[in-house]
Motif scaffolding. Structure first.
Motif, PDB file in Angstrom:
ATOM      1  N   LEU A  76       0.997  -1.184  -0.204  1.00 57.82           N
ATOM      2  CA  LEU A  76      -0.006  -0.106   0.086  1.00 57.82           C
ATOM      3  C   LEU A  76       0.694   1.364  -0.014  1.00 57.82           C
ATOM      4  N   PHE A  77       1.877   1.343   0.848  1.00 54.66           N
ATOM      5  CA  PHE A  77       2.569   2.421   0.766  1.00 54.66           C
ATOM      6  C   PHE A  77       3.573   2.649  -0.361  1.00 54.66           C
ATOM      7  N   LEU A  78       3.820   1.538  -1.038  1.00 55.25           N
ATOM      8  CA  LEU A  78       4.741   1.646  -2.365  1.00 55.25           C
ATOM      9  C   LEU A  78       3.731   2.207  -3.334  1.00 55.25           C
ATOM     10  N   ALA A  79       2.522   1.709  -3.365  1.00 57.50           N
ATOM     11  CA  ALA A  79       1.640   1.960  -4.384  1.00 57.50           C
ATOM     12  C   ALA A  79       1.196   3.505  -4.345  1.00 57.50           C
ATOM     13  N   GLY A  80       1.034   3.876  -3.005  1.00 59.64           N
ATOM     14  CA  GLY A  80       1.162   5.366  -2.786  1.00 59.64           C
ATOM     15  C   GLY A  80       2.156   6.105  -3.291  1.00 59.64           C
ATOM     16  N   VAL A  81       3.168   5.766  -3.101  1.00 63.05           N
ATOM     17  CA  VAL A  81       4.735   6.530  -3.351  1.00 63.05           C
ATOM     18  C   VAL A  81       4.496   6.647  -5.006  1.00 63.05           C
ATOM     19  N   ILE A  82       4.361   5.630  -5.571  1.00 61.96           N
ATOM     20  CA  ILE A  82       4.684   5.763  -7.096  1.00 61.96           C
ATOM     21  C   ILE A  82       3.319   6.220  -7.813  1.00 61.96           C
ATOM     22  N   PHE A  83       2.189   6.601  -7.028  1.00 65.66           N
ATOM     23  CA  PHE A  83       0.918   6.685  -7.849  1.00 65.66           C
ATOM     24  C   PHE A  83       0.854   7.671  -8.759  1.00 65.66           C
ATOM     25  N   PHE A  84       1.417   8.728  -8.468  1.00 62.12           N
ATOM     26  CA  PHE A  84       1.762   9.985  -9.555  1.00 62.12           C
ATOM     27  C   PHE A  84       3.105  10.191  -9.892  1.00 62.12           C
ATOM     28  N   LEU A  85       3.915   9.126  -9.874  1.00 68.01           N
ATOM     29  CA  LEU A  85       5.304   9.161 -10.526  1.00 68.01           C
ATOM     30  C   LEU A  85       5.400   8.477 -11.818  1.00 68.01           C
ATOM     31  N   TYR A  94      12.744   7.333  -5.054  1.00 62.46           N
ATOM     32  CA  TYR A  94      11.821   7.305  -4.169  1.00 62.46           C
ATOM     33  C   TYR A  94      11.828   5.536  -3.501  1.00 62.46           C
ATOM     34  N   VAL A  95      11.942   4.748  -4.419  1.00 66.90           N
ATOM     35  CA  VAL A  95      12.061   3.279  -3.804  1.00 66.90           C
ATOM     36  C   VAL A  95      13.365   3.010  -3.167  1.00 66.90           C
ATOM     37  N   ILE A 125       3.333   2.348  11.134  1.00 63.03           N
ATOM     38  CA  ILE A 125       3.312   2.248   9.550  1.00 63.03           C
ATOM     39  C   ILE A 125       1.868   2.368   8.990  1.00 63.03           C
ATOM     40  N   GLY A 126       0.861   2.145   9.684  1.00 67.01           N
ATOM     41  CA  GLY A 126      -0.345   2.395   9.019  1.00 67.01           C
ATOM     42  C   GLY A 126      -0.654   3.925   8.933  1.00 67.01           C
ATOM     43  N   LEU A 127       0.161   4.677   9.668  1.00 68.81           N
ATOM     44  CA  LEU A 127       0.144   6.200   9.616  1.00 68.81           C
ATOM     45  C   LEU A 127       0.888   6.654   8.268  1.00 68.81           C
ATOM     46  N   SER A 128       1.714   5.855   7.989  1.00 64.02           N
ATOM     47  CA  SER A 128       2.769   6.188   6.899  1.00 64.02           C
ATOM     48  C   SER A 128       1.753   5.922   5.554  1.00 64.02           C
ATOM     49  N   VAL A 129       0.848   4.899   5.451  1.00 62.57           N
ATOM     50  CA  VAL A 129       0.102   4.776   4.469  1.00 62.57           C
ATOM     51  C   VAL A 129      -1.040   5.855   4.216  1.00 62.57           C
ATOM     52  N   VAL A 130      -1.557   6.404   5.484  1.00 61.17           N
ATOM     53  CA  VAL A 130      -2.287   7.518   5.658  1.00 61.17           C
ATOM     54  C   VAL A 130      -1.651   8.936   5.046  1.00 61.17           C
ATOM     55  N   TYR A 131      -0.530   9.065   5.558  1.00 57.95           N
ATOM     56  CA  TYR A 131       0.475  10.103   5.054  1.00 57.95           C
ATOM     57  C   TYR A 131       0.308  10.207   3.706  1.00 57.95           C
ATOM     58  N   LYS A 132       0.820   9.009   2.876  1.00 57.14           N
ATOM     59  CA  LYS A 132       0.974   9.164   1.567  1.00 57.14           C
ATOM     60  C   LYS A 132      -0.415   9.352   0.773  1.00 57.14           C
ATOM     61  N   ALA A 133      -1.524   8.854   1.250  1.00 60.48           N
ATOM     62  CA  ALA A 133      -2.704   9.176   0.536  1.00 60.48           C
ATOM     63  C   ALA A 133      -3.031  10.346   0.728  1.00 60.48           C
ATOM     64  N   GLY A 200       4.971  -5.529 -10.653  1.00 68.26           N
ATOM     65  CA  GLY A 200       3.524  -5.686 -10.703  1.00 68.26           C
ATOM     66  C   GLY A 200       2.682  -4.492 -10.684  1.00 68.26           C
ATOM     67  N   ILE A 201       2.832  -3.812  -9.754  1.00 66.21           N
ATOM     68  CA  ILE A 201       2.118  -2.305  -9.329  1.00 66.21           C
ATOM     69  C   ILE A 201       2.736  -1.556 -10.729  1.00 66.21           C
ATOM     70  N   LEU A 202       3.669  -1.531 -11.118  1.00 65.96           N
ATOM     71  CA  LEU A 202       3.967  -0.424 -12.148  1.00 65.96           C
ATOM     72  C   LEU A 202       3.228  -0.855 -13.521  1.00 65.96           C
ATOM     73  N   ILE A 203       3.098  -2.269 -13.764  1.00 64.29           N
ATOM     74  CA  ILE A 203       2.496  -2.508 -14.831  1.00 64.29           C
ATOM     75  C   ILE A 203       0.967  -2.170 -14.746  1.00 64.29           C
ATOM     76  N   ALA A 204       0.352  -2.472 -13.738  1.00 62.08           N
ATOM     77  CA  ALA A 204      -0.902  -2.385 -13.398  1.00 62.08           C
ATOM     78  C   ALA A 204      -1.365  -0.817 -13.629  1.00 62.08           C
ATOM     79  N   MET A 205      -0.296   0.126 -12.741  1.00 59.90           N
ATOM     80  CA  MET A 205      -0.627   1.603 -12.943  1.00 59.90           C
ATOM     81  C   MET A 205      -0.562   1.795 -14.415  1.00 59.90           C
ATOM     82  N   GLY A 206       0.448   1.297 -15.152  1.00 59.39           N
ATOM     83  CA  GLY A 206       0.628   1.745 -16.423  1.00 59.39           C
ATOM     84  C   GLY A 206      -0.551   1.506 -17.276  1.00 59.39           C
ATOM     85  N   PHE A 207      -1.301   0.365 -17.138  1.00 53.91           N
ATOM     86  CA  PHE A 207      -2.503   0.140 -17.823  1.00 53.91           C
ATOM     87  C   PHE A 207      -3.456   1.083 -17.381  1.00 53.91           C
ATOM     88  N   TRP A 208      -3.668   1.260 -16.017  1.00 51.30           N
ATOM     89  CA  TRP A 208      -4.685   2.106 -15.551  1.00 51.30           C
ATOM     90  C   TRP A 208      -4.679   3.667 -15.992  1.00 51.30           C
TER      91      TRP A 208
END
Length: 243
Positions: A76-85, A94-95, A125-133, A200-208
């Motif tokens: 979840l955190f990684l997905a948030g980090v690269i969401f708009f990269l 970032y990674v 760690i849960g807060l890290s997900v909240v922060y990134k979102a 896997g996340i990048l491939i999915a994000m690329g299609f989306w």
């Protein structure tokens, strides 16, 4: 007979729905967590760690990779980090910062026997997900008029993610014989798992991102991510106060 142009939007909608379901599934897995905490180790792996002595490089590489690809908080955190990269250079920076923080505290925490209460560290760690979102939603600029340093935050939260794992490993009392080599192998496995998950996340994000609905649904996706993070925080704090 339908034309190619007519079929393309339909295909895009299918891809969009599949990606949306994938993200929803990940969030539901987080929301539905039971006794298996974000950094818990499976019972079979736990017994293996407790019983073996000496250097076992390949098994520890496997355990490290398995931890990363099944760690929903990391994903979840990684997905948030690269969401708009969009540029690979930015993604790599970032990674790498996250990996540096995660690796440092995991290795030092176990080697020097520095443990933190697992409920509290997993709440952070849960807060890290909240922060990134919230960062992806632009909340800090709208609410407070400033933008936190995203690189520094990624590194700092990476440190906490590493402490989460080191704390759990310490609970299983890994044998001191071959400890450093096994920890290094475990860390190599973590990085391999991170690269696999990231691919896997990048491939999915690329299609989306190629669909018309990406910008429209990006807000909803990050709200769902934020909700999952808050549930993680609440779950862990509840465990802390009742345990």
């Amino acid at each position: 007979m339908r034309s190619h142009r007519e079929g393309k939007p339909a295909a895009a909608r299918v891809v969009q729905r599949c990606l949306g379901l994938s993200l929803l599934t990940l969030c539901l897995a987080t929301l539905g967590v039971s006794e298996a905490f974000a950094h818990a180790v499976a019972e079979g792996d736990k017994g293996y760690i407790q019983e073996i002595t000496g250097v076992h490089l390949i098994p520890f590489v496997y355990l490290g990779a398995k931890h990363m690809v099944t760690g929903y908080d990391h994903l979840l955190f990684l997905a948030g980090v690269i969401f708009f990269l969009y540029r690979l250079k930015d993604i790599g920076i970032y990674v790498s910062l996250f990996a540096l923080g995660h690796s440092t505290t995991m290795l030092l925490g176990v080697y020097f026997n520095v443990g933190i209460n697992s409920f509290l560290i997993d709440a952070i760690i849960g807060l890290s997900v909240v922060y990134k979102a919230l960062d992806n939603l632009g909340a800090y600029q709208r609410w407070f008029g400033f933008q936190p340093n995203t690189k520094a935050a990624t590194l700092i939260f990476g440190l906490f993610h590493g402490f989460g794992l080191s704390t759990k490993i310490l609970e299983y009392k890994i044998a001191p014989d071959g400890l450093l080599q096994n920890l290094l192998a475990f860390n190599v496995g973590v990085e391999i798992g991170q690269l696999l998950a990231l691919a896997g996340i990048l491939i999915a994000m690329g299609f989306w991102r190629r669909t018309d609905g990406f910008r429209r649904h990006a807000y909803t996706a990050n709200v769902a991510m934020m909700a999952a993070g808050f549930v993680l925080v609440g779950y862990q704090l509840t465990g802390y106060f009742v345990s």
